[in-house]
Design a protein around this motif. Sequence first.
Motif, short mmCIF file in Angstrom:
data_model
loop_
_atom_site.label_atom_id
_atom_site.label_comp_id
_atom_site.label_asym_id
_atom_site.label_seq_id
_atom_site.Cartn_x
_atom_site.Cartn_y
_atom_site.Cartn_z
N ALA A 98 0.95 -1.13 0.03
CA ALA A 98 0.08 -0.35 0.29
C ALA A 98 1.26 1.02 -0.51
O ALA A 98 0.61 2.68 -0.74
CB ALA A 98 -0.74 0.16 1.18
N GLN A 99 1.93 1.31 1.01
CA GLN A 99 3.27 2.81 1.17
C GLN A 99 3.80 2.60 -0.47
O GLN A 99 3.97 3.63 -1.23
CB GLN A 99 4.08 2.76 2.16
CG GLN A 99 3.40 2.38 3.39
CD GLN A 99 4.57 2.04 4.20
OE1 GLN A 99 5.14 2.89 4.44
NE2 GLN A 99 4.14 1.08 5.58
N ILE A 100 4.10 1.34 -0.90
CA ILE A 100 4.26 1.99 -2.22
C ILE A 100 3.69 2.16 -3.41
O ILE A 100 3.59 3.13 -4.39
CB ILE A 100 5.24 0.54 -2.96
CG1 ILE A 100 6.48 -0.77 -1.83
CG2 ILE A 100 5.45 0.59 -4.87
CD1 ILE A 100 6.29 -1.54 -2.88
N GLN A 101 2.56 1.85 -3.23
CA GLN A 101 1.85 2.24 -4.63
C GLN A 101 1.16 3.30 -4.46
O GLN A 101 0.34 4.14 -5.15
CB GLN A 101 0.38 1.03 -4.27
CG GLN A 101 0.54 -0.79 -5.32
CD GLN A 101 0.38 -1.22 -5.08
OE1 GLN A 101 -1.19 -1.63 -5.40
NE2 GLN A 101 0.57 -1.88 -6.90
N GLN A 102 1.35 4.27 -3.30
CA GLN A 102 0.94 5.63 -2.92
C GLN A 102 1.46 6.41 -3.65
O GLN A 102 0.94 7.63 -4.38
CB GLN A 102 0.79 6.24 -1.14
CG GLN A 102 -0.53 5.38 -0.35
CD GLN A 102 -0.16 5.96 0.70
OE1 GLN A 102 0.68 5.82 1.64
NE2 GLN A 102 -1.14 5.27 1.69
#
Length: 487
Positions: A98-102
């Motif tokens: 989730a943090q990467i794709q933000q």
Amino acid sequence: MARKAAIIGGGVIGGGWAARFLLNGWDVAVFDPDPQAERKISEVLANARASLPALSDIPMPSEGVLSFAGTITEAVEGADYVQESVSERLELKHRVFAQIQQSAPNVLIGSSTSGFKPSELQERAANPGSIFVAHPFNPVYLLPLAEVVPSPRNPPEAVERAKDILRDIGMFPLHVRKEIDAHIADRFLEAVWREALWLVKDGIATTEEIDEAIRMGFGLRWGQMGLFETYRVAGGEAGMKHFMAQFGPCLQWPWTKLTDVPEFNDGLVDLIAGQSDAQSGHHTIRELERIRDSNLIGFLRALKDRNWGAGKVLRAHDDKRKAALHAEGKIGDGAPLVMAHLRVLPGWIDYNGHMTESRYLFAGSETCDNFLRLIGADMDYVAGGHSYYTAESHVMHLDEAKLGDALTGTVQVLGADEKRLHLFLSILKDGAPVATVEQILLHVDMKAGKSCPAAPEVLAKLMPIAEAHKALPRPEAVGRHVGQRKS
């Protein structure tokens, strides 16, 4: 401009990924909250720098730039590829994705997970189609296998792009066509591990005896032929059908305990750990890693020499990089022509720690072979029944080369006609010659067993080079006989 890989999780596996990308010319950004991450990765890198170049017969690309990021967002900024190697906790992986794709919603994200299926990893992801399994094996910087496991949500073109990236860093992407817990290789290893635990628990064998059974026997066969090809050979001339008919009935015998697991308790842990400490405790983990890497280099080099198994991956990677060097004008340019880039490997060293005598001639031979390919006298030409045979060589040893030294081979054409080729080869280290090889080659009709004119298309490439090289200064060593004093 160098491509960038982001490594999320810098443990043993993440550090191996970082080393693999970095030594293949990628910039690498690592994120790991462990305050010891930088030290640990530097130790993995030291092992990789000492081993991975020994598998290549041409110089490695310029090493990329390594950086350590304070956040996941910082690590993945501008990344062309992300490899996740955090702990095997699904909720943690979901938070990381989730943090990467933000900040990088479309970047390819390979997961090093050894157990989770891609569909599990993709749950609740903003872009599930960019997340897949890329499961490697330790040490990641030496072993080529990466199990690539997509789900139906991964676009085929994204999977192919991921496989191309893995091939670019010298890996073998094994496309696992169906999702399954633990993929392929770890399921197999888990079965062997479970059986080994029973043998130790039941007092039948020690950890050392089990390891000896593997490394002195079937492990050597598996390393080159795998399981089914090994058993095909065991079936003799009748092959696999005979093997299955002969040994199939034993599958009904109650030999194994694969359907049951020994109780995992402190007693079993202490038993296994105690025997393992007695077996290998006199070595540190870093010493064992270096021993492992050195042995792997030897195995892989032997397979590469035979273009077999994992050695085919190494050969293909070299060939791809050679083609890139040709395309960049780094092979076949200059006067004399730059025709080979080599590195002194562990197997090239003699008892004095220097490159052994025969390898100077080998370096010259590699240089000459590349020149012959340049003029069209390649393997296809040989298959057609014609080749250049070396009639005479004179090697001069001028300086020492040591383990890891990068060497360059150059060719000066001293003379050429329809049947003969006179070459002067220089093997250079840091621009200065460590050896020279003067050669006379004859063009031969292999079926007739006698010299003959080279094909017009070969001469069309050779003669302009020979004409251009007439303007080069004639090397002082040309025509020297053995033992002749320097003037």
